[in-house]
Design an enzyme around this catalytic site. Structure first.
Site, mmCIF file in Angstrom:
data_model
loop_
_atom_site.group_PDB
_atom_site.id
_atom_site.type_symbol
_atom_site.label_atom_id
_atom_site.label_comp_id
_atom_site.label_asym_id
_atom_site.label_seq_id
_atom_site.Cartn_x
_atom_site.Cartn_y
_atom_site.Cartn_z
ATOM 1 N N SER A 168 0.863 -1.186 0.000
ATOM 2 C CA SER A 168 0.000 0.000 0.000
ATOM 3 C C SER A 168 0.895 1.229 0.000
ATOM 4 O O SER A 168 2.034 1.175 0.489
ATOM 5 C CB SER A 168 -0.860 -0.004 1.261
ATOM 6 O OG SER A 168 -1.511 1.230 1.431
ATOM 7 N N TYR A 181 -1.346 -1.220 10.827
ATOM 8 C CA TYR A 181 -1.570 -1.475 9.392
ATOM 9 C C TYR A 181 -0.447 -0.862 8.547
ATOM 10 O O TYR A 181 0.127 -1.530 7.691
ATOM 11 C CB TYR A 181 -2.931 -0.917 8.954
ATOM 12 C CG TYR A 181 -3.161 -1.078 7.470
ATOM 13 C CD1 TYR A 181 -3.419 -2.334 6.928
ATOM 14 C CD2 TYR A 181 -3.100 0.017 6.605
ATOM 15 C CE1 TYR A 181 -3.612 -2.493 5.567
ATOM 16 C CE2 TYR A 181 -3.297 -0.146 5.234
ATOM 17 C CZ TYR A 181 -3.551 -1.400 4.721
ATOM 18 O OH TYR A 181 -3.727 -1.561 3.370
HETATM 19 N N1 LIG Z 1 -8.854 -0.523 -0.413
HETATM 20 C C1 LIG Z 1 -7.830 0.257 -0.149
HETATM 21 O O1 LIG Z 1 -7.997 1.481 0.072
HETATM 22 C C2 LIG Z 1 -6.425 -0.301 -0.152
HETATM 23 C C3 LIG Z 1 -5.360 0.589 -0.275
HETATM 24 C C4 LIG Z 1 -4.061 0.105 -0.302
HETATM 25 C C5 LIG Z 1 -3.839 -1.259 -0.196
HETATM 26 N N2 LIG Z 1 -4.878 -2.120 -0.059
HETATM 27 C C6 LIG Z 1 -4.564 -3.545 0.075
HETATM 28 O O2 LIG Z 1 -5.142 -4.245 -1.002
HETATM 29 C C7 LIG Z 1 -5.380 -5.589 -0.615
HETATM 30 C C8 LIG Z 1 -6.790 -5.962 -1.010
HETATM 31 O O3 LIG Z 1 -7.683 -5.170 -0.252
HETATM 32 P P1 LIG Z 1 -9.096 -4.679 -0.801
HETATM 33 O O4 LIG Z 1 -9.071 -3.219 -0.816
HETATM 34 O O5 LIG Z 1 -9.452 -5.413 -2.025
HETATM 35 O O6 LIG Z 1 -9.982 -5.111 0.460
HETATM 36 P P2 LIG Z 1 -11.327 -5.945 0.575
HETATM 37 O O7 LIG Z 1 -12.324 -5.500 -0.412
HETATM 38 O O8 LIG Z 1 -11.658 -5.886 2.042
HETATM 39 O O9 LIG Z 1 -10.863 -7.411 0.205
HETATM 40 C C9 LIG Z 1 -10.008 -8.139 1.033
HETATM 41 C C10 LIG Z 1 -9.956 -9.575 0.579
HETATM 42 O O10 LIG Z 1 -9.163 -10.304 1.531
HETATM 43 C C11 LIG Z 1 -9.943 -11.385 2.040
HETATM 44 N N3 LIG Z 1 -9.604 -11.632 3.427
HETATM 45 C C12 LIG Z 1 -9.668 -10.759 4.463
HETATM 46 N N4 LIG Z 1 -9.327 -11.373 5.600
HETATM 47 C C13 LIG Z 1 -9.047 -12.667 5.263
HETATM 48 C C14 LIG Z 1 -8.650 -13.817 5.994
HETATM 49 N N5 LIG Z 1 -8.487 -13.762 7.326
HETATM 50 N N6 LIG Z 1 -8.447 -14.981 5.328
HETATM 51 C C15 LIG Z 1 -8.644 -15.049 4.004
HETATM 52 N N7 LIG Z 1 -9.007 -14.000 3.252
HETATM 53 C C16 LIG Z 1 -9.217 -12.842 3.889
HETATM 54 C C17 LIG Z 1 -11.396 -10.928 1.907
HETATM 55 O O11 LIG Z 1 -12.271 -12.012 1.785
HETATM 56 P P3 LIG Z 1 -13.136 -12.642 2.983
HETATM 57 O O12 LIG Z 1 -13.681 -11.511 3.789
HETATM 58 O O13 LIG Z 1 -14.137 -13.441 2.234
HETATM 59 O O14 LIG Z 1 -12.177 -13.497 3.729
HETATM 60 C C18 LIG Z 1 -11.338 -10.199 0.571
HETATM 61 O O15 LIG Z 1 -11.420 -11.131 -0.486
HETATM 62 C C19 LIG Z 1 -5.112 -5.651 0.883
HETATM 63 O O16 LIG Z 1 -3.845 -6.221 1.108
HETATM 64 C C20 LIG Z 1 -5.128 -4.191 1.313
HETATM 65 O O17 LIG Z 1 -4.323 -3.975 2.443
HETATM 66 C C21 LIG Z 1 -6.174 -1.669 -0.056
#
Ligand SMILES: NC(=O)c1ccc[n+]([C@@H]2O[C@H](COP(=O)([O-])OP(=O)(O)OC[C@H]3O[C@@H](n4cnc5c(N)ncnc54)[C@H](OP(=O)(O)O)[C@@H]3O)[C@@H](O)[C@H]2O)c1
Length: 289
Positions: A168, A181
């Site tokens: 991130s 985080y």
């Molecule tokens: N959105 C942002 O603003 C942002 C910014 C920078 C970086 N990121 C990074 O991008 C990545 C993806 O995030 P996203 O934004 O797509 O978030 P998201 O929509 O919350 O998706 C997260 C994914 O991870 C899975 N997950 C969460 N906890 C888990 C667990 N304990 N075991 C297995 N799977 C798990 C969730 O599925 P389930 O709930 O079904 O398990 C979901 O498929 C993350 O690493 C996040 O830190 C996000």
């Protein structure tokens, strides 16, 4: 010719979910590359799965929500690729080894590993529950590191493979109000760039991919959806972010930041005194008026 037979195996994961733990689609066409995506049930991982399927890669999709994975697998079956879904809590300490052993027993070789699953927790560190602190460290750091360590040797021996670690822009500075985080993402950046260097002549590439604020379920789960970073500055669409990530991993770039404005922001951090950078980081993480 497609053969849409669907089977379900009970693969006894470390934590159960009320859905079939594994659903397998056997389809006629098989691409030569298999991609394992963690966190594929929503957000960036979900969009990445669509892009890989469109380019005819077989998929192993992992997340806790097996029902959402099954739905995604059904959507993607039109691309005639082989899709496995594994409903698994990757924050369980035994999950990475369980997943690795399970795929080994199924004879699945992973060519591209996408360590995307991650979560954040908003609030003052002193008030955070221990389980939320350790959960972030487990999923964002330990699981990512262990999966990389488990799948890497086979890639090295094949002299071919790609690893994408989703960090991130948060990882480039300290993050008051999301201290753990931000620190986990700093680890992902440092770790990924270091092993990308170690592996430079191995045929295996490591890409550290850094999105900024993105419209997914992340902010709601973290509790930071009302902060200035999301409310005032706006978030990128998950589709666009995933496309940037997909290109970066296929080009084998060591570090990629999604979005020009995020890239400018990260570059600007180099010139600010650390105290100032930390103060600005806190300001954007405070609730918008
Ligand atoms: N959105 C942002 O603003 C942002 C910014 C920078 C970086 N990121 C990074 O991008 C990545 C993806 O995030 P996203 O934004 O797509 O978030 P998201 O929509 O919350 O998706 C997260 C994914 O991870 C899975 N997950 C969460 N906890 C888990 C667990 N304990 N075991 C297995 N799977 C798990 C969730 O599925 P389930 O709930 O079904 O398990 C979901 O498929 C993350 O690493 C996040 O830190 C996000």
């Amino acid at each position: 010719m497609r053969n849409d037979s669907v089977t379900s195996d009970d693969c006894s994961p470390p934590r159960f979910f009320p859905c079939p733990p594994l659903v397998r689609f056997k389809i006629g066409h098989m691409s030569s590359q298999t991609v394992l995506i963690t966190g594929a049930s929503g957000g960036v991982g979900y969009e990445l799965a669509k892009l890989f399927a469109k380019d005819r890669h077989d998929l192993v999709l992992v997340a806790r929500s097996g029902d959402k994975l099954t739905q995604l697998a059904n959507e993607l079956s039109a691309h005639s690729v082989k899709i496995r879904t594994v409903a698994l809590d990757l924050a369980a300490a035994t999950a990475p080894k369980f997943l690795f052993d399970h795929l080994q027993s199924e004879g699945v070789a992973v060519d591209i590993l996408v360590n995307n699953a991650g979560f954040g927790w908003y609030g003052e560190f002193a008030e955070m529950k221990e389980e939320d602190i350790l959960g972030q460290i487990q999923l964002n750091i330990s699981t990512l590191t262990q999966l990389t360590h488990l799948f890497l040797p086979a890639m090295i021996s094949r002299r071919s493979g790609r690893i994408m670690n989703v960090a991130s822009t948060a990882g480039f500075q300290p993050g008051p109000l999301m201290a753990v985080y931000y620190a986990t993402k700093a680890y992902v950046i440092s770790f990924s760039e270091a092993i990308a260097n170690e592996l430079r002549d191995s045929g295996v590439t490591v890409t550290c991919f850094c999105p900024g604020a993105t419209e997914t379920g992340f902010a709601k789960r973290a509790g930071n959806d009302k902060t200035r970073v999301f409310k005032r500055f706006g978030a990128m669409k998950a589709e666009k972010v995933a496309l940037d990530g997909y290109r970066a991993v296929m080009e084998g770039r060591a570090l990629a930041i999604s979005g020009l404005h995020n890239w400018v922001g990260v570059e600007a951090l180099r010139f600010g005194p650390r105290k100032f950078v930390t103060a600005v980081s806190r300001w954007v993480s405070e609730k918008a008026d």
